[in-house]
Each structure stands twice: as structure tokens, then as C-alpha cells.
Design an enzyme around this catalytic site. Sequence first.
Site, PDB file in Angstrom:
ATOM      1  N   GLU A  17       0.841  -1.213   0.000  1.00 48.30           N
ATOM      2  CA  GLU A  17       0.000   0.000   0.000  1.00 48.30           C
ATOM      3  C   GLU A  17       0.865   1.247   0.000  1.00 48.30           C
ATOM      4  OE1 GLU A  17      -2.625   1.646  -0.123  1.00 48.30           O
ATOM      5  OE2 GLU A  17      -4.397   0.421   0.215  1.00 48.30           O
ATOM      6  N   ASN A 145     -10.106   5.380   2.629  1.00 50.36           N
ATOM      7  CA  ASN A 145      -9.052   5.078   1.686  1.00 50.36           C
ATOM      8  C   ASN A 145      -8.563   6.320   0.961  1.00 50.36           C
ATOM      9  OD1 ASN A 145      -7.421   2.793   0.997  1.00 50.36           O
ATOM     10  ND2 ASN A 145      -9.286   1.578   0.988  1.00 50.36           N
ATOM     11  N   ASP A 193      -9.804   2.102  -4.210  1.00 51.39           N
ATOM     12  CA  ASP A 193      -8.867   2.011  -3.094  1.00 51.39           C
ATOM     13  C   ASP A 193      -8.055   3.301  -3.051  1.00 51.39           C
ATOM     14  OD1 ASP A 193      -6.921   1.111  -1.174  1.00 51.39           O
ATOM     15  OD2 ASP A 193      -7.314  -0.947  -1.754  1.00 51.39           O
TER      16      ASP A 193
END
Length: 282
Positions: A17, A145, A193
Site C-alpha cells: 500500500e 481510503n 482504493d
Amino acid sequence: MSGGYEVAVRAQATLGEGPTWDPATGRLIWLDILGMRVHTYDPATGRRTVRTTEQHVGAAKPRAGGGLVLNLRDGVGLLDPDDSFRWLRREPVPGRRANDAAVAPDGSLWAGTMRYDEAAGGGTLTRLTGDGTAETVLRDVTVSNGTGWSPDGRLMYYADTPTRRVDVFDFDGGRAGARRTLVEIEEGAGFPDGLTVDAEGCVWVALWDGGAVRRYTPDGALDRVITVPAPRTTACAFGGAGLTDLYITTARVGLPAPHPVSGSVLVVPGAGQGLAQPAFAG
């Protein structure tokens, strides 16, 4: 369309991420949230570093004075240039962890949270200033997110992943105002996301379970699709010397048979023109 991707960092991150370009060091910062690791990658030399954190880490962003600000399970902490750690704001909530975060044009950190069980309404989005002053901007979020700002700083984009929407807020003086939907991701295409905004004001969104990054114009029109074989694309950011290379993080978590590049950092050279990101003013 295919994106002509390359593997920048071959890895097996559980939940890769948070790609962030650090112009001060010429390195990409990225994370394995569940692996509790903060990584860096220098595309000029290939050099990589990794630091293990004591908690799940949702985001790591450069600070104006050097070091990093970390969005951690129990709050927001600071890594100083000498590698020492201290809490900026500690606020543990049982069953909750940090997720994505972003630095606004004014240098404040917008830090998201979510529950481990992803219970509806269990997360938040909080604005923190350099002295640790905190204001909860959004409550009743499920999976906080991607967050980003338009080139002129007058719009803020935001994704609460299960809603399938990317929303846009009027933004003025560090405050988020009127909210509306920019785009809703159709069924079967994945979930929004992490995101980034380019120099033309277009929004690039990584699609979890979509194996793709999409570029939307400021009026919400789909402009480009970059497909990759890793189904769980998690976030994207521009980097490299000219901010023209699009870095894409991916995850292996929950996949019974991950693709060989799942968990790696991918890059699409010359994908567009990114924006220089501000450092955290703390």
C-alpha cells in the site's frame, strides 16, 4: 488497455500500500500494512530499505523537517531523522486500525481508519496539524481510503471503499465543504482504493479486485484504464525524477492462488504528469 507495466520491486507483500514519492531523497516510500513494514526504493540505483514497525502501519509520509509521519494502529507517530520514534497523537480504539492517509496542500495530515472486521461505520477520517491538534472530519466511514487534492487545492477527492464511489468535496483553507459523487465504480469492476491526482486535475484510482488503475477527468469521465495481472491493486502514485512514472502497489492477502506479481510494486513509465506532494508540517 494494458498499461505496459514493469515490476519495480519484486516482493510478496501481504498488503502492499501507500506509494509516496519523496523528492528530498529521490525514493519511493511504500508499505506492507499487515506485514508492519515501511519500505523505500531508489529507482536510480535499485537500492531498497525496510523498517519494521511495532504496529500495523497504514501510511508513511515525508515530513518537512525530515523523517516520516506514520499512521499507525493506535494513532499517528513521528519518525525523526535520527530514526527515533515518538507519538504525535495516540488514540487507541480496540478493533480499529489505521489505513490510508494523505497530506493536504496546507501540510496537514488527513488520516483514515477502519475496523479490522470492516464493520460499517467503524472508521473515521481525521485532520491533524503539525502540533498534533486533531479534528475528526468524517465519522461513520467503513474503509477510509484514497484522498487527494486538485492542482489548485480547491477540491478534495475521497474514497470510502465499500461505497464504490469516489466523492469530491469543495476545499477551502484546510476545510472540506460540500460533498458530491465524482464517479461510482460499476459492479464487477472492483472497489476504489488508493488514488492520486495528476497535473491536469485527473484522478487515478486503483481498483481492489479489479486488477486495474483508472484515470477519470475532473467531470468524472473515464479517460484511461491500465490493467495489470495482480487483481488486488491497492494504490498508485507518480514518481521518478520528472514525476511521470506511475507506481502501483498490490496485495496478496485473501488470494488462494496469488499471481506471481501480487505483492510487488509495479510501474508504468511515462504514464502521465504527476504533482509534487507536500510534506507534513510537523
